[in-house]
Design an enzyme around this catalytic site. Structure first.
Site, PDB file in Angstrom:
ATOM      1  N   CYS A  43      42.391  16.680 -55.259  1.00 26.68           N
ATOM      2  CA  CYS A  43      41.158  17.230 -54.423  1.00 26.68           C
ATOM      3  C   CYS A  43      40.392  15.677 -54.289  1.00 26.68           C
ATOM      4  CB  CYS A  43      40.233  18.113 -54.943  1.00 26.68           C
ATOM      5  SG  CYS A  43      38.966  18.226 -53.899  1.00 26.68           S
ATOM      6  N   CYS A  48      40.888  16.417 -50.418  1.00 24.88           N
ATOM      7  CA  CYS A  48      39.924  17.008 -49.951  1.00 24.88           C
ATOM      8  C   CYS A  48      38.774  15.676 -49.684  1.00 24.88           C
ATOM      9  CB  CYS A  48      39.209  17.892 -50.547  1.00 24.88           C
ATOM     10  SG  CYS A  48      40.254  19.134 -51.485  1.00 24.88           S
ATOM     11  N   LYS A  51      40.065  12.373 -47.856  1.00 25.44           N
ATOM     12  CA  LYS A  51      40.333  12.899 -46.299  1.00 25.44           C
ATOM     13  C   LYS A  51      39.137  13.163 -45.487  1.00 25.44           C
ATOM     14  CE  LYS A  51      40.584  17.031 -45.574  1.00 25.44           C
ATOM     15  NZ  LYS A  51      41.433  18.219 -45.886  1.00 25.44           N
ATOM     16  N   TYR A 177      48.307  21.896 -42.102  1.00 26.52           N
ATOM     17  CA  TYR A 177      46.826  21.270 -41.955  1.00 26.52           C
ATOM     18  C   TYR A 177      46.946  19.868 -42.303  1.00 26.52           C
ATOM     19  CZ  TYR A 177      45.353  21.700 -46.862  1.00 26.52           C
ATOM     20  OH  TYR A 177      45.240  21.402 -48.287  1.00 26.52           O
ATOM     21  N   GLU A 181      45.665  16.941 -39.708  1.00 23.65           N
ATOM     22  CA  GLU A 181      44.424  16.231 -40.144  1.00 23.65           C
ATOM     23  C   GLU A 181      44.715  14.865 -40.212  1.00 23.65           C
ATOM     24  OE1 GLU A 181      42.022  19.414 -43.139  1.00 23.65           O
ATOM     25  OE2 GLU A 181      43.526  17.948 -43.713  1.00 23.65           O
ATOM     26  N   HIS A 435      19.161  29.392 -30.886  1.00 20.89           N
ATOM     27  CA  HIS A 435      19.484  28.671 -29.591  1.00 20.89           C
ATOM     28  C   HIS A 435      18.917  27.476 -29.352  1.00 20.89           C
ATOM     29  CE1 HIS A 435      20.383  28.554 -25.389  1.00 20.89           C
ATOM     30  NE2 HIS A 435      19.139  28.117 -25.055  1.00 20.89           N
ATOM     31  N   GLU A 440      25.729  30.395 -32.237  1.00 21.79           N
ATOM     32  CA  GLU A 440      25.026  31.799 -31.347  1.00 21.79           C
ATOM     33  C   GLU A 440      26.192  32.488 -30.871  1.00 21.79           C
ATOM     34  OE1 GLU A 440      22.141  31.378 -28.185  1.00 21.79           O
ATOM     35  OE2 GLU A 440      22.907  29.204 -28.084  1.00 21.79           O
TER      36      GLU A 440
HETATM   37  C1  FAD Z   1      45.832  15.410 -48.225  1.00 21.50           C
HETATM   38  C2  FAD Z   1      45.318  16.810 -48.909  1.00 21.50           C
HETATM   39  C3  FAD Z   1      44.163  17.510 -48.649  1.00 21.50           C
HETATM   40  C4  FAD Z   1      43.527  18.631 -48.883  1.00 21.50           C
HETATM   41  N1  FAD Z   1      42.298  18.928 -48.252  1.00 21.50           N
HETATM   42  C5  FAD Z   1      41.690  20.118 -48.787  1.00 21.50           C
HETATM   43  C6  FAD Z   1      40.448  20.590 -48.405  1.00 21.50           C
HETATM   44  O1  FAD Z   1      40.102  19.973 -47.591  1.00 21.50           O
HETATM   45  N2  FAD Z   1      40.015  21.594 -49.001  1.00 21.50           N
HETATM   46  C7  FAD Z   1      40.680  22.464 -50.159  1.00 21.50           C
HETATM   47  O2  FAD Z   1      39.983  23.347 -50.528  1.00 21.50           O
HETATM   48  N3  FAD Z   1      41.787  21.744 -50.429  1.00 21.50           N
HETATM   49  C8  FAD Z   1      42.359  20.622 -49.967  1.00 21.50           C
HETATM   50  N4  FAD Z   1      43.443  20.268 -50.590  1.00 21.50           N
HETATM   51  C9  FAD Z   1      44.186  21.088 -51.742  1.00 21.50           C
HETATM   52  C10 FAD Z   1      43.450  20.749 -53.067  1.00 21.50           C
HETATM   53  O3  FAD Z   1      43.361  19.717 -53.339  1.00 21.50           O
HETATM   54  C11 FAD Z   1      44.281  21.670 -54.074  1.00 21.50           C
HETATM   55  O4  FAD Z   1      44.305  23.000 -53.755  1.00 21.50           O
HETATM   56  C12 FAD Z   1      43.441  21.647 -55.703  1.00 21.50           C
HETATM   57  O5  FAD Z   1      43.233  20.151 -55.959  1.00 21.50           O
HETATM   58  C13 FAD Z   1      44.355  22.048 -56.506  1.00 21.50           C
HETATM   59  O6  FAD Z   1      43.722  21.864 -57.904  1.00 21.50           O
HETATM   60  P1  FAD Z   1      44.566  22.070 -59.073  1.00 21.50           P
HETATM   61  O7  FAD Z   1      43.761  22.139 -60.106  1.00 21.50           O
HETATM   62  O8  FAD Z   1      45.544  23.287 -59.168  1.00 21.50           O
HETATM   63  O9  FAD Z   1      45.550  20.723 -59.093  1.00 21.50           O
HETATM   64  P2  FAD Z   1      45.227  19.419 -58.972  1.00 21.50           P
HETATM   65  O10 FAD Z   1      43.746  18.986 -58.605  1.00 21.50           O
HETATM   66  O11 FAD Z   1      46.262  18.705 -58.249  1.00 21.50           O
HETATM   67  O12 FAD Z   1      45.298  18.905 -60.548  1.00 21.50           O
HETATM   68  C14 FAD Z   1      46.412  18.792 -61.292  1.00 21.50           C
HETATM   69  C15 FAD Z   1      46.270  17.676 -62.478  1.00 21.50           C
HETATM   70  O13 FAD Z   1      47.373  17.724 -63.312  1.00 21.50           O
HETATM   71  C16 FAD Z   1      47.864  16.478 -63.651  1.00 21.50           C
HETATM   72  N5  FAD Z   1      49.222  16.706 -64.095  1.00 21.50           N
HETATM   73  C17 FAD Z   1      50.271  17.004 -63.661  1.00 21.50           C
HETATM   74  N6  FAD Z   1      51.204  17.243 -64.657  1.00 21.50           N
HETATM   75  C18 FAD Z   1      50.802  16.796 -65.975  1.00 21.50           C
HETATM   76  C19 FAD Z   1      51.320  16.795 -67.204  1.00 21.50           C
HETATM   77  N7  FAD Z   1      52.607  16.851 -67.351  1.00 21.50           N
HETATM   78  N8  FAD Z   1      50.521  16.200 -68.058  1.00 21.50           N
HETATM   79  C20 FAD Z   1      49.300  15.601 -67.712  1.00 21.50           C
HETATM   80  N9  FAD Z   1      48.563  16.011 -66.625  1.00 21.50           N
HETATM   81  C21 FAD Z   1      49.447  16.420 -65.483  1.00 21.50           C
HETATM   82  C22 FAD Z   1      47.966  15.655 -62.393  1.00 21.50           C
HETATM   83  O14 FAD Z   1      47.897  14.242 -62.545  1.00 21.50           O
HETATM   84  C23 FAD Z   1      46.558  16.303 -61.624  1.00 21.50           C
HETATM   85  O15 FAD Z   1      45.565  15.295 -61.830  1.00 21.50           O
HETATM   86  C24 FAD Z   1      44.178  19.199 -50.147  1.00 21.50           C
HETATM   87  C25 FAD Z   1      45.464  18.709 -50.560  1.00 21.50           C
HETATM   88  C26 FAD Z   1      45.998  17.571 -50.014  1.00 21.50           C
HETATM   89  C27 FAD Z   1      47.002  16.954 -50.590  1.00 21.50           C
END
Ligand code: FAD
Length: 451
Positions: A43, A48, A51, A177, A181, A435, A440
């Site tokens: 994110c 997010c 973007k 999406y 975007e 309004h 609205e």
């Molecule tokens: C282009 C794009 C736009 C988006 N826009 C939106 C939006 O507008 N609104 C919205 O709500 N969501 C949006 N999302 C989705 C949102 O980013 C994700 O749903 C959210 O980040 C998920 O959180 P998470 O904690 O599951 O994983 P993440 O935030 O992806 O975190 C996972 C972390 O784990 C780490 N990791 C992975 N494997 C290992 C390992 N073996 N050892 C140590 N660390 C590791 C990674 O480096 C990463 O930092 C978007 C996603 C993308 C790709």
């Protein structure tokens, strides 16, 4: 923290991982978090936040154009890609530091490196072995890339924020999406954009009217949408990429963005080796308490491949921490999760699409309004807004609310509270509008669409 032991070991310092770490530590748990990349996860670094910042940047192009109608006869200056990238990078670094501070001020141990499970209670990272009462896998996902000749010349959304050169000609593959975007944003910033879609519409999981309307509006802004097509091969040439489509047609581009889906980050984690069940898309299979088939191992957020949104990962983390270290009474309700798509114009939606509602409730009434927003009476811009309500006929409850237009996310967030609370159409009708606003319209639509 005594030795290499903790109550909760979290793999991944993204949205879900950091929220779980903070809340668990605040409840007195000893918490360690491993992270391979930058703090904040997808994110903050590749999703997010960058973007939305780039979407703001793209809106300036429209603002310069619209200004004339309002008595500001300005010419748009040249867009500076390097300046935008540098400003974004500075802001993301600031956010990375904020995430670091959240962990350190709450006494969470941060370990830098790739973590791997070695038993149901043990994790290895940076040559150290940690023993944990509970382990949380919050590793997120990554973009799927195609398997076709020249695929190495395509980029994923991860690369789009830092492209070395601004793509004058961009081809976007995908209908979801992220694809929409990116197409909107780069078009707004001045690229010539072609969007290639294998099926017959954009945003397949959204309401059909929304998808149809968005395609028209994006088209008006200059995104060339090509349906029922896909890429066969990509070739690098001196002057850019030559893209061959399935029917032999070719396209030339500077950048090809492939945005057709994401896959859970479960490879190299040791999950299967210790017996954790994964699903067909490599996602960690969990029950309603985010518990895998091994009781000490939990997973949430994108790695479970359910609802891939930051606020959902955050909410799941809150529920899980309550279960592991609190009262265990919190539950996550996946109905009526609002969401926005930051296209130009944007989309906001909450509840069921018309098709879903018909399957679920039987008879539904729909209310539809399509209009030119007040702003564009002077701006001269040919952008229209769509608003739609879906109402369960038997109960009169509003079960779906959809919008395509400026600030759709901001507007729909408020209405999401009403829908979750079970608001009826009669209650919408008795609410006085503000309004003049576009919002609205949601409380003034009176005549249902006649089938
Ligand atoms: C282009 C794009 C736009 C988006 N826009 C939106 C939006 O507008 N609104 C919205 O709500 N969501 C949006 N999302 C989705 C949102 O980013 C994700 O749903 C959210 O980040 C998920 O959180 P998470 O904690 O599951 O994983 P993440 O935030 O992806 O975190 C996972 C972390 O784990 C780490 N990791 C992975 N494997 C290992 C390992 N073996 N050892 C140590 N660390 C590791 C990674 O480096 C990463 O930092 C978007 C996603 C993308 C790709």
């Amino acid at each position: 923290m005594a030795g290499k032991e903790c109550d909760l070991f979290i793999i991944g310092a993204g949205s879900g991982g950091v929220r779980a770490a903070r809340l668990a530590a605040q409840r007195g748990a000893r918490v360690a978090v491993a992270e391979t990349g930058a703090l904040g996860g997808t994110c903050v670094n590749r999703g997010c936040i960058p973007k939305k910042l780039y979407s703001y940047a793209a809106h300036y192009a429209e603002a310069f154009e619209e200004a004339h109608g309002f008595g500001w006869p300005v010419q748009a200056p040249a867009f500076d890609w390097e300046l935008l990238k540098a400003n974004r990078a500075r802001e993301i670094e600031r956010l990375n530091a904020v995430y670091g501070a959240v962990l350190s001020t709450n006494g969470v141990t941060l370990l830098r490196g790739h973590a791997r499970l070695v038993s149901p209670h043990e994790v290895e990272v940076g040559g150290e072995r940690w023993h944990a009462r509970h382990i949380l896998v919050a590793t997120g996902g990554h973009p799927l890339m195609p398997d076709l000749p020249g695929a190495e010349h395509a980029v994923s959304s991860d690369a789009m924020f830092d492209l070395p050169r601004f793509p004058r000609r961009l081809v976007v593959v995908g209908a979801g999406y992220i694809a929409c975007e990116m197409a909107s944003i780069f078009r707004g910033l001045g690229a010539q954009v072609t969007q290639l879609v294998r099926g017959t519409q954009l945003l397949r999981s959204f309401d059909d009217d929304v998808a149809r309307f968005l395609a028209l509006e994006m088209g008006k802004k200059g995104v060339e949408l090509r349906l029922r097509t896909h890429v066969q091969a990509i070739e690098r040439r001196d002057d850019g990429l030559r893209i061959t489509l399935f029917d032999g047609q070719t396209l030339d581009a500077d950048t090809l963005l492939h945005a057709t889906g994401r896959c859970a980050n479960t490879r190299g984690l040791g999950l299967q080796e210790i017996g954790v069940h994964l699903g067909p898309r490599a996602e960690v299979l969990v029950d309603e308490h985010y518990q895998s088939n091994l009781p000490s191992i939990h997973a949430l957020g994108d790695v479970t491949d359910r609802v891939q949104l930051t606020p959902v990962a955050l909410a799941e983390a809150m529920v899980l921490v309550d279960r592991l270290f609190g009262s265990g009474t919190s539950r996550m309700d996946y109905d009526f999760i609002p969401t926005a798509v930051f296209t130009h114009p944007s989309v906001g939606t909450v509840g069921w699409t018309e098709a879903e509602a018909r399957t679920r409730f039987g008879t539904v009434r729909t209310y539809l309004s399509e209009f030119r927003p007040l702003k564009h009476t002077l701006s001269g811009v040919d952008e229209r807004t769509l608003m739609k309500l879906v109402v369960d006929d038997a109960s009169d409850r509003v079960v779906g609310l959809h919008m395509v237009g400026a600030d759709a996310g901001e507007i729909v967030q408020g209405f999401a509270v009403a829908l979750r609370a079970g608001a009826t159409k009669a209650q919408f009708d008795s609410t006085v509008g503000i309004h003049p606003t576009s919002a609205e319209e949601f409380v003034t639509m009176r005549e249902p669409v006649v089938a």
